[in-house]
Write a protein that holds these residues in place. Structure first.
Motif, PDB file in Angstrom:
ATOM      1  N   MET A 132     -84.651 -60.754 -21.817  1.00 53.85           N
ATOM      2  CA  MET A 132     -84.253 -61.636 -22.908  1.00 53.85           C
ATOM      3  C   MET A 132     -85.454 -62.007 -23.781  1.00 53.85           C
ATOM      4  O   MET A 132     -85.347 -62.130 -24.992  1.00 53.85           O
ATOM      5  N   ASP A 133     -86.616 -62.193 -23.138  1.00 51.15           N
ATOM      6  CA  ASP A 133     -87.834 -62.476 -23.899  1.00 51.15           C
ATOM      7  C   ASP A 133     -88.117 -61.348 -24.879  1.00 51.15           C
ATOM      8  O   ASP A 133     -88.516 -61.580 -26.025  1.00 51.15           O
ATOM      9  N   CYS A 134     -87.915 -60.122 -24.425  1.00 49.81           N
ATOM     10  CA  CYS A 134     -88.165 -58.956 -25.283  1.00 49.81           C
ATOM     11  C   CYS A 134     -87.218 -58.953 -26.479  1.00 49.81           C
ATOM     12  O   CYS A 134     -87.645 -58.752 -27.622  1.00 49.81           O
ATOM     13  N   GLU A 135     -85.930 -59.172 -26.230  1.00 51.18           N
ATOM     14  CA  GLU A 135     -84.942 -59.205 -27.320  1.00 51.18           C
ATOM     15  C   GLU A 135     -85.303 -60.293 -28.334  1.00 51.18           C
ATOM     16  O   GLU A 135     -85.251 -60.084 -29.550  1.00 51.18           O
ATOM     17  N   GLU A 136     -85.678 -61.473 -27.812  1.00 52.60           N
ATOM     18  CA  GLU A 136     -86.030 -62.578 -28.704  1.00 52.60           C
ATOM     19  C   GLU A 136     -87.289 -62.245 -29.503  1.00 52.60           C
ATOM     20  O   GLU A 136     -87.390 -62.554 -30.693  1.00 52.60           O
ATOM     21  N   GLY A 137     -88.245 -61.607 -28.839  1.00 54.96           N
ATOM     22  CA  GLY A 137     -89.490 -61.236 -29.521  1.00 54.96           C
ATOM     23  C   GLY A 137     -89.257 -60.322 -30.699  1.00 54.96           C
ATOM     24  O   GLY A 137     -89.807 -60.530 -31.792  1.00 54.96           O
ATOM     25  N   TRP A 138     -88.408 -59.304 -30.533  1.00 50.94           N
ATOM     26  CA  TRP A 138     -88.136 -58.379 -31.642  1.00 50.94           C
ATOM     27  C   TRP A 138     -87.444 -59.102 -32.801  1.00 50.94           C
ATOM     28  O   TRP A 138     -87.743 -58.852 -33.967  1.00 50.94           O
ATOM     29  N   LYS A 146     -93.728 -66.874 -40.249  1.00 52.13           N
ATOM     30  CA  LYS A 146     -93.536 -68.161 -39.571  1.00 52.13           C
ATOM     31  C   LYS A 146     -93.066 -67.981 -38.129  1.00 52.13           C
ATOM     32  O   LYS A 146     -93.138 -68.915 -37.331  1.00 52.13           O
ATOM     33  N   ASN A 147     -92.582 -66.785 -37.790  1.00 55.06           N
ATOM     34  CA  ASN A 147     -92.052 -66.529 -36.448  1.00 55.06           C
ATOM     35  C   ASN A 147     -92.996 -65.701 -35.567  1.00 55.06           C
ATOM     36  O   ASN A 147     -92.686 -65.451 -34.400  1.00 55.06           O
ATOM     37  N   TYR A 148     -94.144 -65.248 -36.115  1.00 51.48           N
ATOM     38  CA  TYR A 148     -94.986 -64.292 -35.397  1.00 51.48           C
ATOM     39  C   TYR A 148     -95.609 -64.866 -34.118  1.00 51.48           C
ATOM     40  O   TYR A 148     -95.711 -64.171 -33.104  1.00 51.48           O
ATOM     41  N   GLU A 149     -96.054 -66.128 -34.162  1.00 51.05           N
ATOM     42  CA  GLU A 149     -96.678 -66.709 -32.971  1.00 51.05           C
ATOM     43  C   GLU A 149     -95.691 -66.750 -31.809  1.00 51.05           C
ATOM     44  O   GLU A 149     -96.025 -66.431 -30.661  1.00 51.05           O
ATOM     45  N   ARG A 150     -94.454 -67.168 -32.080  1.00 51.70           N
ATOM     46  CA  ARG A 150     -93.438 -67.210 -31.028  1.00 51.70           C
ATOM     47  C   ARG A 150     -93.102 -65.803 -30.541  1.00 51.70           C
ATOM     48  O   ARG A 150     -92.854 -65.590 -29.349  1.00 51.70           O
ATOM     49  N   ALA A 151     -93.092 -64.836 -31.462  1.00 51.14           N
ATOM     50  CA  ALA A 151     -92.833 -63.443 -31.071  1.00 51.14           C
ATOM     51  C   ALA A 151     -93.913 -62.964 -30.109  1.00 51.14           C
ATOM     52  O   ALA A 151     -93.618 -62.355 -29.066  1.00 51.14           O
ATOM     53  N   LYS A 152     -95.169 -63.246 -30.450  1.00 56.87           N
ATOM     54  CA  LYS A 152     -96.281 -62.842 -29.584  1.00 56.87           C
ATOM     55  C   LYS A 152     -96.135 -63.446 -28.193  1.00 56.87           C
ATOM     56  O   LYS A 152     -96.337 -62.765 -27.176  1.00 56.87           O
ATOM     57  N   ALA A 153     -95.754 -64.733 -28.150  1.00 57.14           N
ATOM     58  CA  ALA A 153     -95.594 -65.415 -26.857  1.00 57.14           C
ATOM     59  C   ALA A 153     -94.491 -64.765 -26.022  1.00 57.14           C
ATOM     60  O   ALA A 153     -94.638 -64.599 -24.797  1.00 57.14           O
ATOM     61  N   CYS A 154     -93.389 -64.381 -26.673  1.00 54.09           N
ATOM     62  CA  CYS A 154     -92.283 -63.729 -25.959  1.00 54.09           C
ATOM     63  C   CYS A 154     -92.728 -62.400 -25.347  1.00 54.09           C
ATOM     64  O   CYS A 154     -92.478 -62.122 -24.166  1.00 54.09           O
ATOM     65  N   PHE A 155     -93.374 -61.576 -26.157  1.00 56.41           N
ATOM     66  CA  PHE A 155     -93.807 -60.271 -25.659  1.00 56.41           C
ATOM     67  C   PHE A 155     -94.885 -60.419 -24.585  1.00 56.41           C
ATOM     68  O   PHE A 155     -94.925 -59.641 -23.622  1.00 56.41           O
ATOM     69  N   PHE A 168     -92.477 -54.044 -24.319  1.00 52.97           N
ATOM     70  CA  PHE A 168     -93.340 -55.224 -24.324  1.00 52.97           C
ATOM     71  C   PHE A 168     -94.701 -54.889 -24.946  1.00 52.97           C
ATOM     72  O   PHE A 168     -95.236 -55.667 -25.743  1.00 52.97           O
ATOM     73  N   CYS A 169     -95.255 -53.754 -24.555  1.00 56.05           N
ATOM     74  CA  CYS A 169     -96.577 -53.353 -25.058  1.00 56.05           C
ATOM     75  C   CYS A 169     -96.559 -53.181 -26.570  1.00 56.05           C
ATOM     76  O   CYS A 169     -97.424 -53.699 -27.287  1.00 56.05           O
ATOM     77  N   THR A 170     -95.549 -52.451 -27.071  1.00 53.47           N
ATOM     78  CA  THR A 170     -95.462 -52.193 -28.500  1.00 53.47           C
ATOM     79  C   THR A 170     -95.241 -53.482 -29.279  1.00 53.47           C
ATOM     80  O   THR A 170     -95.912 -53.742 -30.284  1.00 53.47           O
ATOM     81  N   GLY A 171     -94.294 -54.308 -28.807  1.00 56.54           N
ATOM     82  CA  GLY A 171     -94.012 -55.561 -29.499  1.00 56.54           C
ATOM     83  C   GLY A 171     -95.219 -56.480 -29.529  1.00 56.54           C
ATOM     84  O   GLY A 171     -95.535 -57.080 -30.571  1.00 56.54           O
ATOM     85  N   TYR A 172     -95.916 -56.597 -28.387  1.00 53.84           N
ATOM     86  CA  TYR A 172     -97.097 -57.463 -28.318  1.00 53.84           C
ATOM     87  C   TYR A 172     -98.183 -56.952 -29.266  1.00 53.84           C
ATOM     88  O   TYR A 172     -98.802 -57.735 -30.006  1.00 53.84           O
ATOM     89  N   ALA A 173     -98.410 -55.648 -29.267  1.00 52.23           N
ATOM     90  CA  ALA A 173     -99.444 -55.066 -30.126  1.00 52.23           C
ATOM     91  C   ALA A 173     -99.134 -55.310 -31.606  1.00 52.23           C
ATOM     92  O   ALA A 173    -100.026 -55.649 -32.391  1.00 52.23           O
TER      93      ALA A 173
END
Length: 438
Positions: A132-138, A146-155, A168-173
């Motif tokens: 679910m964290d991954c889905e939310e991150g994307w 405005k959403n990038y910090e939260r996206a980084k935290a999710c990934f 996870f790796c791709t989203g975090y990067a």
């Protein structure tokens, strides 16, 4: 009672993890541009993460009040899950089911909303939180800075649990890349090490990171390799153009941007990148001539000034279209009139701007005929686009009488007399239904 059932369903909906509960920060003026970006990604980016992008499109459709269209996007997501994740379809469907439940709730179809709530409840105990964290991150990643910090935290949460998971790796990067100036050196290096050059999207992101680290030659190898691929070409052209502009190869950048514009001619981002290239060329000429260009150099500067101005003209058109899409027709009209009164030199823009004005406004009969005569080379393009727009309004039950009248006029201008008569007759019947006293 139906009211108490609705309250119980609403209480359950709030507990879901999906696009409706993730508090995505999207302001109203951003919605049209976000929708365009989503549609472009679906059309032009070959990626393994298309289920999420269809879910996000459904949420954006809901924000626009287009819940029926939102359901269509969710059905696309459901079909993709069956096709790409058949062995774990239930787990992969939780976000989609949650979105289905919310859309049906907003449509007042409480039984269908409850059906999808039951699906979620029966399946959620099998679901790892990291999924679910991954889905939310994307979802967050697609919705702007405005959403990038939260996206980084999710990934990052998912990456720490399962460092081998490519999503996870791709989203975090990507999140760290977008927040480059706000991350620690350790985070930037960690994200850089996760970039997988086998992913087409990453293959054009990686060279920009290498360029930042002073390894431009190595980055260019990845760019040229990506350019030979037939996959995600529009995206490749866009990022490759940025790489070459930063390298100083502005002519190459412009060539790539023009190729990208063939697929997405109304992209505000691409027009902005074109403007940056023209500005860079002007600076090059002025510096080479000690800021006193003469002869051919002076002519080139004047030509670039006109081209740079044209990119601003199209930026105004993009802004007007955004306001029109939001229903702010007075603001849209004011901006369109400002652009239409500009002294436009480029022949293509002389026809493109009135064409896009026509697409975004229902013109009255005489305006449309004048415009039709004035735009002889693109008359079929204009009429086909207006026909598509009118049919879409009929399908959505929006300004139906006016839409059928417009369809009648379009058929008449195309020489399709019988079809024109049918549309005019339908408009008259609808008028009679709406005004029975006549």
């Amino acid at each position: 009672s139906e009211e108490s059932d609705g309250k119980l369903i609403e209480d359950s909906l709030i507990q879901l993890r999906c696009h409706f509960t993730w508090k995505l920060l999207i302001e109203a003026p951003e919605i049209p541009n976000l929708e365009n970006k989503i549609v472009e990604e679906i059309q032009f980016l070959d990626t393994k993460y298309n289920v999420g992008i269809h879910n996000l499109l459904a949420y954006v459709k809901h924000l626009k009040g287009q819940n029926e269209e939102g359901l269509e996007s969710l059905k696309e997501a459901k079909d993709l899950i069956q096709k790409e994740h058949a062995n774990q379809a239930d787990v992969r469907s939780l976000v989609t089911w949650g979105n289905f439940a919310w859309v049906y709730y907003h449509m007042g179809r409480l039984a269908e909303a409850q059906t999808y709530l039951d699906k979620v409840e029966n399946t959620c105990k099998k679901m790892e939180r990291t999924e679910m964290d991954c889905e939310e991150g994307w979802a967050l990643l697609k919705c702007g800075r405005k959403n990038y910090e939260r996206a980084k935290a999710c990934f990052k949460k998912g990456f720490e649990v399962d460092p081998e998971n490519s999503e996870f790796c791709t989203g975090y990067a990507i999140a760290v890349h977008h927040l480059d100036g706000f991350n620690t050196a350790t985070e930037r290096n960690e994200a850089f090490s996760l970039l997988n050059p086998d992913d087409v999207y990453i293959k054009v992101l990686l060279p920009l990171k290498l360029q930042d680290k002073g390894q431009e030659a190595e980055g260019e190898k990845y760019i040229e390799e990506a350019l030979t691929s037939m996959s995600s070409q529009t995206y490749v052209f866009r990022y490759a153009a940025k790489f070459y502009r930063r390298k100083g190869s502005v002519d190459r950048a412009l060539q790539l941007l023009k190729m990208a514009l063939q697929a997405t001619p109304t992209s505000a981002l691409l027009h902005h990148q074109m403007g940056l290239c023209y500005k860079a060329q002007m600076i090059q000429i002025k510096e080479a001539t000690n800021r006193q260009p003469r002869g051919q150099d002076r002519e080139n500067v004047d030509r670039l000034t006109i081209m740079l101005k044209a990119t601003f003209e199209m930026a105004y058109v993009d802004l007007a279209e955004m306001y029109a899409e939001m229903g702010h027709h007075r603001k849209a009209e004011d901006i369109f009139q400002k652009v239409l009164c500009m002294k436009i030199v480029d022949d293509h823009k002389k026809q493109e701007i009135p064409y896009r004005y026509a697409i975004n406004h229902y013109l009255n009969k005489w305006d449309l005929i004048k415009l039709h005569k004035k735009m002889s080379y693109s008359r079929e393009k204009l009429l086909n686009a207006l026909e598509k727009l009118a049919k879409r309004h009929v399908h959505r039950n929006v300004r139906v009488v006016e839409s059928f009248s417009l369809l009648g006029l379009i058929h008449k201008l195309k020489g399709e007399v019988s079809d024109a008569l049918l549309c005019y007759d339908r408009a008259l019947r609808l008028t009679a239904d709406l005004n029975p006293m006549f």
